[in-house]
Design an enzyme around this catalytic site. Structure first.
Site, PDB file in Angstrom:
ATOM      1  N   ASP A  86      20.405-117.813  82.666  1.00  0.00           N
ATOM      2  CA  ASP A  86      20.249-116.378  82.882  1.00  0.00           C
ATOM      3  C   ASP A  86      19.138-116.129  83.904  1.00  0.00           C
ATOM      4  O   ASP A  86      17.975-116.418  83.657  1.00  0.00           O
ATOM      5  CB  ASP A  86      19.893-115.682  81.563  1.00  0.00           C
ATOM      6  CG  ASP A  86      19.721-114.179  81.723  1.00  0.00           C
ATOM      7  OD1 ASP A  86      20.673-113.443  81.420  1.00  0.00           O
ATOM      8  OD2 ASP A  86      18.635-113.742  82.160  1.00  0.00           O
ATOM      9  N   TYR A 120      14.047-111.748  89.728  1.00  0.00           N
ATOM     10  CA  TYR A 120      13.255-112.929  89.407  1.00  0.00           C
ATOM     11  C   TYR A 120      12.895-113.736  90.657  1.00  0.00           C
ATOM     12  O   TYR A 120      12.014-114.590  90.610  1.00  0.00           O
ATOM     13  CB  TYR A 120      13.997-113.847  88.431  1.00  0.00           C
ATOM     14  CG  TYR A 120      14.360-113.234  87.110  1.00  0.00           C
ATOM     15  CD1 TYR A 120      13.862-111.995  86.708  1.00  0.00           C
ATOM     16  CD2 TYR A 120      15.215-113.894  86.237  1.00  0.00           C
ATOM     17  CE1 TYR A 120      14.219-111.435  85.491  1.00  0.00           C
ATOM     18  CE2 TYR A 120      15.564-113.351  85.012  1.00  0.00           C
ATOM     19  CZ  TYR A 120      15.073-112.117  84.657  1.00  0.00           C
ATOM     20  OH  TYR A 120      15.429-111.576  83.448  1.00  0.00           O
ATOM     21  N   LYS A 133      21.660-110.478  87.738  1.00  0.00           N
ATOM     22  CA  LYS A 133      21.560-109.038  87.463  1.00  0.00           C
ATOM     23  C   LYS A 133      21.352-108.236  88.737  1.00  0.00           C
ATOM     24  O   LYS A 133      20.681-108.690  89.671  1.00  0.00           O
ATOM     25  CB  LYS A 133      20.407-108.777  86.488  1.00  0.00           C
ATOM     26  CG  LYS A 133      20.455-109.633  85.236  1.00  0.00           C
ATOM     27  CD  LYS A 133      19.277-109.380  84.327  1.00  0.00           C
ATOM     28  CE  LYS A 133      19.248-110.387  83.187  1.00  0.00           C
ATOM     29  NZ  LYS A 133      18.698-111.685  83.593  1.00  0.00           N
ATOM     30  N   HIS A 180      20.612-104.338  85.657  1.00  0.00           N
ATOM     31  CA  HIS A 180      19.353-104.771  85.043  1.00  0.00           C
ATOM     32  C   HIS A 180      18.683-103.666  84.223  1.00  0.00           C
ATOM     33  O   HIS A 180      18.151-103.941  83.143  1.00  0.00           O
ATOM     34  CB  HIS A 180      18.401-105.274  86.134  1.00  0.00           C
ATOM     35  CG  HIS A 180      17.412-106.273  85.640  1.00  0.00           C
ATOM     36  ND1 HIS A 180      16.871-107.242  86.445  1.00  0.00           N
ATOM     37  CD2 HIS A 180      16.854-106.472  84.425  1.00  0.00           C
ATOM     38  CE1 HIS A 180      16.034-107.982  85.740  1.00  0.00           C
ATOM     39  NE2 HIS A 180      16.002-107.532  84.511  1.00  0.00           N
TER      40      HIS A 180
END
Length: 275
Positions: free
Chosen positions: A46, A51, A76, A107
């Site tokens: 994930d 990120y 996401k 998200h």
């Protein structure tokens, strides 16, 4: 040790119930983390655009010995990209070096921006085009979800929300279940076990089963029917978090952990975050 469990989503696809979260992992660290995770048995990863490690995830997948069709990869759509989900997905696929995603999530609803329905319509098209197998959301409250369903007729397969023993979101879990939406837990260990691992019931169960407090909490998620994605880049912790298939918590033990719920949100409030 029994085999890891899978969850069937309402669109007919299945996903591993336990996966590796890679939030805060840098591109270099994430490669080694994923290789270790795949070695010990994880098959779900994930990540997210926000990120900033999709390139590392892609490198890890490309250099791993596990075939692509055995992996379940999630990323996401970030808030800034809610008007351009097709372009954002292609950018993610390029970084991940993949032809398709197993799961694409919005998200945050970012209600002040008020573009999440538009974004959801874009995800529906991406699924129809075969670029994404399943589509869902993160951090959506019941009114946000209801609006998606009312305005598009398509229900997300997953709602990934902050969920741990101090923030159990039982009403949201029930709402999701009533609409056949799978609940997935982020920050499942309450950000490193803060205020959780030292709880008497967690420590007692760890002693009873010969497990760590983290393993007990992960088992609580699994036995509660949740999908769970603990994050770590530490090899020993990655292996430890996956070594949870040889015990189960009974109803009484689950009920005891339920008493730890304080509604203690550690992350942002979905109704306020963004804008």
């Amino acid at each position: 040790m029994t085999h890891p469990t899978v969850i069937k989503l309402h669109d007919g696809n299945v996903m591993p119930q336990l996966g590796l979260g890679v939030w805060k992992a840098g591109n270099e660290d994430v490669v080694n983390a994923i290789h270790k995770a795949l070695e010990v048995g994880y098959r779900a990863i994930d990540t997210a655009t926000m990120y900033k490690n999709e390139e590392g995830v892609g490198k890890a997948i490309q250099t791993a010995s596990v075939p692509r069709d055995e992996l379940f990869v999630t990323t996401k759509l970030w808030n800034d990209d809610q008007r351009r989900p097709a372009e954002a997905l292609q950018e993610s696929l390029d970084k991940l070096k993949l032809d398709y995603l197993d799961l694409y999530l919005i998200h945050w609803p970012d209600p002040a921006l008020d573009r999440y329905v538009e974004a959801w319509q874009g995800l529906i098209k991406l699924r129809e085009q075969g670029l994404v197998k399943s589509i869902g959301v993160c951090n959506f409250q019941a009114p946000h979800l209801q609006r998606l369903i009312d305005e598009t007729g398509v229900t997300p397969v997953i709602n990934q929300i902050e969920l741990h023993p101090l923030m159990q979101q039982r009403q949201m879990q029930v709402w999701n279940a009533n609409h056949k939406i799978q609940t997935e837990s982020w920050s499942p260990l309450a950000q490193g076990g803060e205020g959780v691992f030292d709880q008497a019931i967690i420590r007692r169960l760890a002693d009873k089963y010969g497990k760590t407090p983290a393993q007990v909490v992960i088992r609580w998620h699994l036995d509660s029917g949740l999908v769970v994605i603990p994050k770590s880049v530490t090899p020993s912790r990655i292996a430890e978090n996956f070594d949870v298939w040889d015990f189960r918590l009974d109803k009484e033990e689950l009920a005891e952990i339920a008493k730890l719920d304080k509604g203690k949100r550690l992350g942002p409030d979905p109704d306020q975050f963004g804008g």
